[in-house]
Design an enzyme around this catalytic site. Structure first.
Site, short mmCIF file in Angstrom:
data_model
loop_
_atom_site.label_atom_id
_atom_site.label_comp_id
_atom_site.label_asym_id
_atom_site.label_seq_id
_atom_site.Cartn_x
_atom_site.Cartn_y
_atom_site.Cartn_z
N ASP A 119 51.99 56.32 51.35
CA ASP A 119 50.75 56.66 50.65
C ASP A 119 50.52 55.69 49.48
O ASP A 119 51.21 55.77 48.47
CB ASP A 119 50.89 58.10 50.15
CG ASP A 119 49.67 58.62 49.46
OD1 ASP A 119 48.63 57.93 49.47
OD2 ASP A 119 49.76 59.73 48.92
N GLU B 220 39.81 62.25 52.19
CA GLU B 220 40.30 61.11 51.40
C GLU B 220 40.51 59.89 52.29
O GLU B 220 41.16 59.98 53.35
CB GLU B 220 41.61 61.48 50.69
CG GLU B 220 42.22 60.28 49.97
CD GLU B 220 43.33 60.62 49.01
OE1 GLU B 220 43.20 61.63 48.28
OE2 GLU B 220 44.33 59.87 48.98
N HIS C 256 44.52 68.58 37.45
CA HIS C 256 45.36 69.68 37.90
C HIS C 256 45.70 70.46 36.63
O HIS C 256 45.84 69.86 35.55
CB HIS C 256 46.69 69.20 38.48
CG HIS C 256 46.59 68.28 39.66
ND1 HIS C 256 46.44 66.93 39.53
CD2 HIS C 256 46.68 68.53 40.99
CE1 HIS C 256 46.41 66.38 40.74
NE2 HIS C 256 46.55 67.33 41.64
N ASP D 26 47.40 54.77 47.81
CA ASP D 26 46.39 55.07 46.77
C ASP D 26 45.83 53.80 46.11
O ASP D 26 45.75 53.71 44.88
CB ASP D 26 46.99 55.98 45.68
CG ASP D 26 47.04 57.43 46.11
OD1 ASP D 26 46.31 57.81 47.04
OD2 ASP D 26 47.81 58.18 45.48
N LYS E 65 45.60 66.06 54.74
CA LYS E 65 46.47 64.87 54.70
C LYS E 65 47.50 65.04 55.82
O LYS E 65 48.01 66.15 56.01
CB LYS E 65 47.15 64.78 53.33
CG LYS E 65 47.94 63.48 53.13
CD LYS E 65 48.52 63.39 51.72
CE LYS E 65 49.18 62.04 51.50
NZ LYS E 65 49.82 61.92 50.18
N MET F 270 35.41 68.93 38.74
CA MET F 270 36.38 69.47 39.71
C MET F 270 37.70 69.79 39.02
O MET F 270 38.09 69.11 38.08
CB MET F 270 36.60 68.42 40.81
CG MET F 270 37.60 68.79 41.88
SD MET F 270 39.28 68.27 41.50
CE MET F 270 39.43 66.77 42.47
N ASP G 21 40.54 58.80 43.81
CA ASP G 21 41.89 59.36 43.77
C ASP G 21 42.85 58.23 44.11
O ASP G 21 43.35 58.12 45.22
CB ASP G 21 42.02 60.51 44.78
CG ASP G 21 43.35 61.23 44.60
OD1 ASP G 21 44.01 61.00 43.57
OD2 ASP G 21 43.74 62.00 45.49
N ASP H 6 48.17 68.69 34.55
CA ASP H 6 47.84 67.37 33.97
C ASP H 6 47.37 67.60 32.53
O ASP H 6 47.61 66.78 31.64
CB ASP H 6 46.66 66.70 34.69
CG ASP H 6 46.95 66.39 36.14
OD1 ASP H 6 48.13 66.30 36.50
OD2 ASP H 6 45.98 66.24 36.90
N ASP I 242 37.43 61.93 48.09
CA ASP I 242 38.45 61.16 47.38
C ASP I 242 38.44 59.73 47.92
O ASP I 242 38.81 59.47 49.07
CB ASP I 242 39.85 61.77 47.59
CG ASP I 242 40.12 62.93 46.64
OD1 ASP I 242 39.20 63.32 45.90
OD2 ASP I 242 41.26 63.42 46.63
N HIS J 79 44.05 59.09 53.50
CA HIS J 79 44.76 60.06 54.34
C HIS J 79 44.51 59.81 55.82
O HIS J 79 45.44 59.89 56.62
CB HIS J 79 44.39 61.48 53.93
CG HIS J 79 44.85 61.82 52.53
ND1 HIS J 79 44.58 63.02 51.93
CD2 HIS J 79 45.55 61.11 51.62
CE1 HIS J 79 45.11 63.04 50.72
NE2 HIS J 79 45.70 61.88 50.51
N GLU K 203 41.57 69.69 51.16
CA GLU K 203 41.83 68.24 51.30
C GLU K 203 42.92 68.00 52.33
O GLU K 203 44.10 68.23 52.07
CB GLU K 203 42.24 67.68 49.93
CG GLU K 203 42.50 66.18 49.99
CD GLU K 203 42.88 65.60 48.64
OE1 GLU K 203 42.56 66.20 47.59
OE2 GLU K 203 43.53 64.55 48.64
#
Ligand code: GCO
Ligand code: MN
Ligand code: MN
Length: 386
Positions: free
Chosen positions: A254, A216, A53, A256, A182, A87, A286, A56, A244, A219, A180
């Protein structure tokens, strides 16, 4: 064996292995690590690329001079390791300004700022050669459906994507956009909650050919839906622009989790779909290490995601080559050339002939489908006894 190599196209986000382990109830458990260090470690582990991002890489508060130095150091790490940046994406969720949405905020100033921030983040991604641009609308949703925002939001979202598609063209960036979906978290209800919803929306955009999806695993699983089913629909629509990978227990927050850590069979069918369909894009993880871990655990987590993918890829090959499984599948896929000839394309003659066809309904009804056997054979491949 199962050693990740760049040719496997494994990627991680800076925000994944760099996740310090904070959650809504507790503070960070790991100190922050730098982007160049992450690149170096991922390179050692055999990853192909790293994604980010905007914030980041460049913290929101960085001065232009600091930003310049950060980019220089990051590029040096990429050059040293050979890692690529396939990406990039925008952080449209952390800043309190996005508390009630970004592209779909009811405040026109927020919507304009979100587009401005995304254009700048697209510039940054392009500097590092990114070709896929992900749109995760984390804050695009509601807890309270005030006025007609649920409907207006669709129009605002479309307007933003149309604007940014033209920006992409005018700058010559050549990005493919990947939406994406979710269902929820952090919002109570997020707009375009499923792959199917995103695909329907994409068809209404000015440049539908530029826009696909980034499904993802977690999700769909959170909502009790099947990830392999969502993935299959994206592949069928030729809209799988990115993926993802992670894991998740159904009905939880969530999580992950490390890819393949929880739902082995769905993970297997995920890899099977990606490999058998000839998907050429990145295998992006992800996910992040458990909050219980220190950095040793983080690198075990990263290795584990890639290793499990490669193990499952091996299992897919084994499954596809297993004579008993293939024989069972050949029985499951009942073929009838004459009937398929009639139904493959409409013509008045075919329709008439089909109307005149008589079926052995009792024979078809009374025969089981053999799925207990197929599924047990699949389980035995996965459990390593075949
Ligand atoms: C989530 C999302 C994000 C996005 C990321 C890239 O559940 O938080 O999956 O991790 O993928 O923001 O757009
Ligand atoms: Mn997620
Ligand atoms: Mn994601």
């Amino acid at each position: 064996q199962y050693q990740p190599k760049p040719e496997h196209k494994f990627t991680f986000g800076l925000w994944t292995v760099g996740n310090p382990g904070a959650d809504p109830f507790g503070s960070a458990v790991r100190e922050a690590i730098s982007a160049p260090y992450i690149v170096e470690k991922l390179g050692e582990l055999g990853a192909w690329g790293v994604n980010f991002h905007d914030n980041d890489l460049i913290p929101a508060e960085a001065t232009p001079e600091q930003a310049k130095q950060i980019k220089k150091d990051f590029q040096a790490a990429l050059d040293a390791t050979g890692l690529v940046v396939p990406m990039a994406t925008t952080n449209l969720f952390k800043d309190p300004i996005f508390r009630d949405g970004a592209f779909t905020s009811a405040d026109a100033r927020v919507r304009a700022y979100a587009i401005q921030k995304t254009m700048k983040a697209m510039d940054l991604g392009a500097e590092f050669g990114a070709k896929t641009y992900v749109f995760w609308g984390g804050r695009e949703g509601t807890e309270v459906d005030a006025g007609s925002r649920t409907l207006d939001a669709m129009g605002w979202f479309r307007e933003a994507l149309n604007f940014l598609a033209e920006y992409n063209i005018s700058q010559g960036y050549g990005y493919k956009f990947a939406l994406e979906p979710k269902p929820n978290e952090p919002r109570g209800d997020i707009f375009l909650p499923t792959v199917g919803a995103a695909l329907g929306f994409i068809a209404t955009l000015d440049h539908p050919e530029m826009v696909g999806v980034n499904p993802e695993f977690a999700h769909d699983t959170m909502a009790g839906l099947s990830f392999p089913h969502a993935l299959a629909q994206a592949i069928d629509a030729k809209k799988l622009f990115h993926v993802d990978l992670n894991d998740q227990k159904m009905g939880r927050f969530d999580q992950d989790l490390r890819f393949g850590s929880e739902n082995y069979k769905s993970a297997f069918y995920t890899v099977k779909l990606l490999e058998d369909s000839g998907y050429q894009g990145p295998r992006h993880f992800d996910a992040h290490a458990l909050r219980t871990e220190d950095y040793d655990g983080v690198w075990e987590f990263a290795k584990g995601c890639m290793r499990t993918y490669l193990i499952l890829k091996d299992k897919v090959e084994q499954y596809n080559a297993d004579p008993e499984i293939q024989a069972a599948l050949a029985e499951y896929y009942v073929k009838d050339e004459a009937l398929s000839g009639l139904t493959s394309k409409f013509s008045p003659e075919n329709a008439q002939q089909l109307k005149d066809t008589s079926f052995d309904l009792e024979g078809i009804r009374s025969k089981g489908r053999g799925l207990e056997k197929i599924d047990q054979l699949t389980a035995e491949v996965l459990l390593g006894v075949r």
